[in-house]
Design a protein around this motif. Structure first.
Motif, PDB file in Angstrom:
ATOM      1  N   ILE A 282      -5.960  -6.848  -1.584  1.00 18.88           N
ATOM      2  CA  ILE A 282      -5.029  -7.223  -2.410  1.00 18.88           C
ATOM      3  C   ILE A 282      -3.809  -6.155  -2.438  1.00 18.88           C
ATOM      4  CG2 ILE A 282      -7.221  -6.838  -3.636  1.00 18.88           C
ATOM      5  CD1 ILE A 282      -7.834  -4.322  -4.101  1.00 18.88           C
ATOM      6  N   PRO A 283      -2.903  -5.861  -3.383  1.00 18.77           N
ATOM      7  CA  PRO A 283      -2.152  -5.499  -3.430  1.00 18.77           C
ATOM      8  C   PRO A 283      -2.367  -3.745  -3.139  1.00 18.77           C
ATOM      9  CG  PRO A 283      -2.142  -6.792  -5.179  1.00 18.77           C
ATOM     10  CD  PRO A 283      -3.478  -6.777  -4.089  1.00 18.77           C
ATOM     11  N   GLY A 284      -1.261  -3.176  -1.938  1.00 15.20           N
ATOM     12  CA  GLY A 284      -1.453  -1.898  -1.743  1.00 15.20           C
ATOM     13  C   GLY A 284      -1.312  -0.529  -3.021  1.00 15.20           C
ATOM     14  N   SER A 285      -0.907  -0.853  -4.442  1.00 13.40           N
ATOM     15  CA  SER A 285      -0.668  -0.340  -5.831  1.00 13.40           C
ATOM     16  C   SER A 285      -2.356  -0.686  -5.796  1.00 13.40           C
ATOM     17  CB  SER A 285       0.395  -0.770  -6.299  1.00 13.40           C
ATOM     18  OG  SER A 285      -0.374  -2.482  -6.169  1.00 13.40           O
ATOM     19  N   GLU A 286      -2.815  -1.487  -5.674  1.00 10.83           N
ATOM     20  CA  GLU A 286      -4.391  -1.138  -6.452  1.00 10.83           C
ATOM     21  C   GLU A 286      -5.373  -0.143  -5.733  1.00 10.83           C
ATOM     22  OE1 GLU A 286      -5.812  -2.553  -9.553  1.00 10.83           O
ATOM     23  OE2 GLU A 286      -4.028  -2.579  -9.681  1.00 10.83           O
ATOM     24  N   SER A 288      -4.458   1.951  -3.704  1.00 11.90           N
ATOM     25  CA  SER A 288      -4.448   3.168  -3.713  1.00 11.90           C
ATOM     26  C   SER A 288      -4.685   3.710  -5.236  1.00 11.90           C
ATOM     27  CB  SER A 288      -2.754   3.275  -4.065  1.00 11.90           C
ATOM     28  OG  SER A 288      -2.099   4.752  -4.498  1.00 11.90           O
ATOM     29  N   LEU A 289      -4.928   3.256  -6.003  1.00 16.93           N
ATOM     30  CA  LEU A 289      -5.625   3.358  -7.241  1.00 16.93           C
ATOM     31  C   LEU A 289      -6.690   3.610  -7.556  1.00 16.93           C
ATOM     32  CD1 LEU A 289      -5.181   3.883 -10.548  1.00 16.93           C
ATOM     33  CD2 LEU A 289      -5.585   1.439 -10.588  1.00 16.93           C
ATOM     34  N   MET A 290      -7.520   2.556  -6.271  1.00 15.83           N
ATOM     35  CA  MET A 290      -8.759   2.944  -6.588  1.00 15.83           C
ATOM     36  C   MET A 290      -9.267   4.383  -5.380  1.00 15.83           C
ATOM     37  SD  MET A 290     -10.091  -1.080  -5.181  1.00 15.83           S
ATOM     38  CE  MET A 290      -9.904  -2.143  -6.485  1.00 15.83           C
ATOM     39  N   ILE A 310      -2.593   7.471 -13.532  1.00 16.75           N
ATOM     40  CA  ILE A 310      -1.989   7.579 -12.002  1.00 16.75           C
ATOM     41  C   ILE A 310      -1.257   6.134 -11.833  1.00 16.75           C
ATOM     42  CG2 ILE A 310      -3.114   6.493  -9.276  1.00 16.75           C
ATOM     43  CD1 ILE A 310      -3.577   9.893 -10.281  1.00 16.75           C
ATOM     44  N   ARG A 311      -1.965   4.590 -12.369  1.00 20.45           N
ATOM     45  CA  ARG A 311      -1.124   4.021 -12.613  1.00 20.45           C
ATOM     46  C   ARG A 311       0.544   4.250 -13.071  1.00 20.45           C
ATOM     47  NH1 ARG A 311      -3.598  -1.403 -12.282  1.00 20.45           N
ATOM     48  NH2 ARG A 311      -6.103  -1.030 -12.611  1.00 20.45           N
ATOM     49  N   LYS A 312       0.708   4.684 -13.827  1.00 23.90           N
ATOM     50  CA  LYS A 312       2.105   5.257 -14.193  1.00 23.90           C
ATOM     51  C   LYS A 312       2.534   5.357 -12.794  1.00 23.90           C
ATOM     52  CE  LYS A 312       5.353   6.291 -17.870  1.00 23.90           C
ATOM     53  NZ  LYS A 312       5.423   6.593 -18.622  1.00 23.90           N
ATOM     54  N   ALA A 313       2.184   6.759 -12.269  1.00 25.59           N
ATOM     55  CA  ALA A 313       3.153   6.888 -11.291  1.00 25.59           C
ATOM     56  C   ALA A 313       2.954   5.752 -10.173  1.00 25.59           C
ATOM     57  CB  ALA A 313       1.814   8.330 -10.876  1.00 25.59           C
ATOM     58  N   ILE A 314       2.247   5.043  -9.959  1.00 22.72           N
ATOM     59  CA  ILE A 314       2.396   3.881  -9.266  1.00 22.72           C
ATOM     60  C   ILE A 314       3.741   3.089  -9.468  1.00 22.72           C
ATOM     61  CG2 ILE A 314       1.144   2.258  -7.824  1.00 22.72           C
ATOM     62  CD1 ILE A 314      -0.878   3.503  -7.717  1.00 22.72           C
ATOM     63  N   GLU A 361       6.454  13.797  -2.991  1.00 25.40           N
ATOM     64  CA  GLU A 361       7.297  13.876  -1.752  1.00 25.40           C
ATOM     65  C   GLU A 361       6.685  12.569  -1.202  1.00 25.40           C
ATOM     66  OE1 GLU A 361       9.228  14.361  -0.495  1.00 25.40           O
ATOM     67  OE2 GLU A 361      10.227  15.506  -2.639  1.00 25.40           O
ATOM     68  N   THR A 362       4.191  12.544  -1.532  1.00 24.22           N
ATOM     69  CA  THR A 362       3.996  11.573  -0.762  1.00 24.22           C
ATOM     70  C   THR A 362       4.207  10.847  -1.544  1.00 24.22           C
ATOM     71  OG1 THR A 362       2.361  13.445  -0.263  1.00 24.22           O
ATOM     72  CG2 THR A 362       1.240  11.309  -0.426  1.00 24.22           C
ATOM     73  N   ARG A 363       4.444  10.786  -2.302  1.00 21.80           N
ATOM     74  CA  ARG A 363       4.257   9.376  -3.453  1.00 21.80           C
ATOM     75  C   ARG A 363       5.871   8.317  -3.033  1.00 21.80           C
ATOM     76  NH1 ARG A 363       0.314   7.538  -6.017  1.00 21.80           N
ATOM     77  NH2 ARG A 363      -1.405   8.578  -6.904  1.00 21.80           N
ATOM     78  N   THR A 364       6.995   9.242  -2.393  1.00 25.04           N
ATOM     79  CA  THR A 364       7.937   8.536  -2.135  1.00 25.04           C
ATOM     80  C   THR A 364       8.250   8.400  -1.108  1.00 25.04           C
ATOM     81  OG1 THR A 364       8.910  10.644  -2.179  1.00 25.04           O
ATOM     82  CG2 THR A 364       8.698   9.230  -4.357  1.00 25.04           C
ATOM     83  N   THR A 365       6.993   8.823   0.439  1.00 16.82           N
ATOM     84  CA  THR A 365       8.136   8.301   1.366  1.00 16.82           C
ATOM     85  C   THR A 365       8.141   6.708   1.571  1.00 16.82           C
ATOM     86  OG1 THR A 365       5.507   7.710   2.154  1.00 16.82           O
ATOM     87  CG2 THR A 365       6.444   9.971   2.309  1.00 16.82           C
ATOM     88  N   PRO A 366       8.954   6.397   2.734  1.00 16.12           N
ATOM     89  CA  PRO A 366       9.193   4.420   2.623  1.00 16.12           C
ATOM     90  C   PRO A 366       8.407   3.996   3.122  1.00 16.12           C
ATOM     91  CG  PRO A 366      10.661   5.890   4.379  1.00 16.12           C
ATOM     92  CD  PRO A 366       9.301   7.046   3.501  1.00 16.12           C
ATOM     93  N   TRP A 367       7.076   4.587   3.786  1.00 16.76           N
ATOM     94  CA  TRP A 367       6.025   4.127   4.026  1.00 16.76           C
ATOM     95  C   TRP A 367       4.312   3.708   2.746  1.00 16.76           C
ATOM     96  CZ3 TRP A 367       0.530   4.555   2.977  1.00 16.76           C
ATOM     97  CH2 TRP A 367      -0.270   3.719   3.813  1.00 16.76           C
ATOM     98  N   VAL A 368       4.917   4.462   1.994  1.00 16.58           N
ATOM     99  CA  VAL A 368       4.325   4.273   0.234  1.00 16.58           C
ATOM    100  C   VAL A 368       4.822   3.700  -0.247  1.00 16.58           C
ATOM    101  CG1 VAL A 368       3.221   6.047  -1.387  1.00 16.58           C
ATOM    102  CG2 VAL A 368       3.122   6.938   0.954  1.00 16.58           C
ATOM    103  N   ARG A 369       5.816   3.435  -0.520  1.00 11.95           N
ATOM    104  CA  ARG A 369       6.668   2.918  -1.215  1.00 11.95           C
ATOM    105  C   ARG A 369       6.509   1.333  -0.992  1.00 11.95           C
ATOM    106  NH1 ARG A 369      12.164   3.685  -3.003  1.00 11.95           N
ATOM    107  NH2 ARG A 369      11.388   2.644  -4.373  1.00 11.95           N
TER     108      ARG A 369
END
Length: 466
Positions: A282-286, A288-290, A310-314, A361-369
Motif C-alpha cells: 500500500i502507499p508509503g503515506s498509509e 507511515s500513518l499506521m 498526522i495525515r495533514k503532516a504527511i 527534519e525527519t519528515r522532509t528528508t529525500p527518502w521520506v518524501r
C-alpha cells in the motif's frame, strides 16, 4: 604588566586545553530506560589534517558506520552523521577527561559521555543459527559499480561448490543504513539466509548499503528509487560472471527491500523471479500513518484528532512545494496540534521546540518524501515474473493482511500467472518465532530466522530455476 602576563597565561591554557589529541578510540554507554543500556565505540582518526570517524554499536553488532564529517572546535566534538541519520555532539570536560554530550537519531536523543579507551565488551547473545567455518561452499568479497551514481558497492558472494553455473539471488535490505548481513539487535538475518540458500545450490550476493561498511556514497541523500539502481548494478555484475546462470537471477527483498525489488526488476530484463519478505503493498503515506499510531511512544487525549494531525503532516511534507515552505507549514501545524500533547510530557517549551524541529527534519528528508508518494502496488502490477510473498502474522511494523491484500490485488490486476502469498503464523517482522511481535522482543529471541520461512523460500526458488 603582571595583569597582561596573567591574561596571556589564561589564553595559553585555553588554547592548550582544546588542542589535545582526540584521535583514538572513545567509548560510552547511554541508558535507554531503567534497566536498558546501549554502548557506542567511536574510532577517530586524523587523515590529511581532517578528522574521520567510524563508530560501532557492539550490542547490535553494527560496525564501521562512517559519519560524513567530524570537527573539534573550542572543545566541542561534532560527529555529523546526517548521511546515516545520526549525530553526536559533546563538550570536553578537562577535569574528567571526557566528552559530555548527546547522541541523536531522528527525533530521539540520548545523553552520552565518551571516555578514551577500549570498551569492555559484553558476552554476546547466543545465536545458534549462525554458520561455522569451514563452509561447504565458496565465499568471496566482491566489488561492483553503480556508474551512474558514482558508487562502489562491496559485498559477499557465496557460491555452491559445483561445476557449471549456479542460479543466484540478490538480498535487498530494509530501511535505514544496513550492512550486508542486515544486522539488527545482535542478529544477522541475511547471513543466515545466504548460508541456507547456498547449501541448497543457490548463489547469494549480499552487500553493504551505499555509504555503509565498505560501500561508498551518501546514504542520507538517497531514495528508494536510488537504491533500486544499486540493485540493477548488482544484477549486471552477476550476469557478467561465468559461474552464475544469467537466466536464473532473482531478488529477495526484506521490508523496504521488498518495495525496492519491483522497482529494480522493472528497470532490467535480468531478473527472473522475486521473493518479498515483510513487504508493503500500500502507499508509503498509509504505512507511515499506521506506524505513527501503532509505534507511538506516548499517549494522546484524542486518537481521532491525532490521526487527522498526522495525515495533514504527511500531506504537507509530501507536497510539491518548496522545502522552505513545507517546513514553515509543518512548524505551524505541529505547534497547533502536537505541541499541546508534548508540553505536559516533556515539561518545557525549549524541549518541545527541539522535538518538533526533529520531527520536521525527519519528515522532509529525500527518502521520506519519496516514500510518502510511492505506491509499491504500481510497480508490483508490472511484474510478469514469478513472485513469492511472505509476511509474519505477528509483524507489528508491516501488518500482514492489509499489505498482502495490496500485493495480491496488484498481481491480479497485472495478470501475473505465477505467484504465491503466505502469512506465516507467529512470526514477527524479521521472521522470528515470537510471543508479541513487538520491537523490544527482537534481541531477546535466540532464533534469527525461522527454519519454516527458510524452507518456504528455498523450496519455492528451486521450483522456479532451471
Amino acid at each position: 604588566m603582571k595583569k597582561i602576563h596573567i591574561t596571556c597565561a589564561i589564553l595559553m591554557y585555553s588554547v592548550l586545553s582544546f588542542s589535545q589529541d582526540i584521535t583514538g578510540i572513545w567509548n560510552g554507554t547511554a541508558k535507554l530506560g531503567e534497566d536498558k543500556e546501549i554502548s557506542f565505540i567511536f574510532n577517530i582518526k586524523n587523515i590529511e589534517n581532517e578528522y574521520v570517524t567510524e563508530f560501532s554499536i557492539p550490542k547490535q553488532r553494527v560496525t564501521a558506520l562512517k559519519p560524513q564529517k567530524t570537527t573539534f572546535e573550542n572543545g566541542v566534538l561534532l560527529i555529523d552523521g546526517a548521511n546515516l541519520g545520526v549525530k553526536y555532539e559533546g563538550k570536553f570536560n578537562q577535569t574528567l577527561k571526557q566528552f559530555e554530550g548527546t547522541f541523536t537519531e531522528g527525533v530521539n536523543q540520548l545523553p552520552l559521555n565518551l571516555k578514551k579507551g577500549k570498551l569492555k565488551l559484553e558476552a554476546k547473545n547466543n545465536r545458534p543459527q549462525e554458520p561455522v567455518k569451514p563452509y561447504p561452499y565458496n565465499e568471496e568479497e566482491v566489488v561492483f559499480e553503480n556508474k551512474e551514481a558514482n558508487v562502489s558497492l562491496v559485498g559477499t558472494l557465496t557460491i555452491p561448490k559445483k561445476s557449471g553455473k549456479s542460479p543466484a539471488v540478490i538480498l535487498i535490505s530494509g530501511s535505514g543504513p544496513q550492512d550486508r548481513d542486515e544486522t539488527f539487535a545482535n542478529h544477522k538475518p541475511f547471513w543466515i539466509i545466504a548460508d541456507h540458500l547456498t547449501r541448497q545450490g543457490i548463489a547469494v550476493l549480499r552487500f553493504d548499503d551505499r555509504g555503509v561498511g565498505k560501500s561508498t556514497g551518501n546514504f542520507s541523500n538517497a531514495t528508494t528509487k536510488d537504491f533500486s539502481t544499486d540493485v540493477v548494478s548488482a544484477v549486471k555484475y552477476l550476469k557478467s560472471r561465468a559461474d552464475i546462470d544469467a537466466n536464473d537471477i532473482g531478488l529477495i527483498g526484506h521490508s523496504e527491500g521488498g518495495i525496492i525489488a519491483p522497482l529494480a526488476a522493472n528497470q532490467t530484463k535480468g531478473v527472473s523471479f522475486m521473493v518479498l519478505l515483510a513487504s508493503t503493498g500500500i502507499p508509503g503515506s498509509e504505512i507511515s500513518l499506521m506506524q505513527s499510531i501503532s509505534m507511538r511512544p506516548f499517549p494522546v487525549p484524542n486518537e481521532a484528532e491525532y490521526e487527522r494531525a498526522i495525515r495533514k503532516a504527511i500531506k504537507i511534507a509530501s507536497s510539491d512545494n518548496e522545502l522552505s515552505i513545507i517546513k514553515k507549514e509543518l512548524t505551524n501545524h505541529y505547534n497547533k496540534t502536537i505541541a499541546p500533547i508534548l508540553e505536559p510530557l516533556v515539561g518545557n517549551d525549549a524541549k518541545v521546540n527541539e522535538i518538533i524541529e526533529g520531527l520536521i527534519e525527519t519528515r522532509t528528508t529525500p527518502w521520506v518524501r519519496y516514500f510518502y508518494n510511492y505506491n509499491p502496488a504500481t510497480e508490483i502490477e508490472k511484474l510478469k515474473i514469478p513472485v513469492l510473498s511472505l509476511n509474519g502474522s505477528k509483524d507489528t511494523q508491516v501488518k500482514a493482511k492489509i499489505n498482502q491484500n495490496g500485493i495480491r490485488q496488484a498481481l491480479i490486476k497485472g495478470g501475473n500467472q505465477d505467484y504465491k502469498i503466505i502469512e506465516l503464523e507467529n512470526l514477527n517482522h524479521f521472521f522470528q518465532e515470537c510471543e508479541t511481535g513487538k520491537m523490544d522482543e527482537y534481541q531477546k529471541i535466540e532464533q534469527t530466522f525461522s527454519p519454516i520461512a527458510l524452507k518456504e523460500i528455498s523450496s519455492w526458488i528451486l521450483e522456479h530455476v532451471n
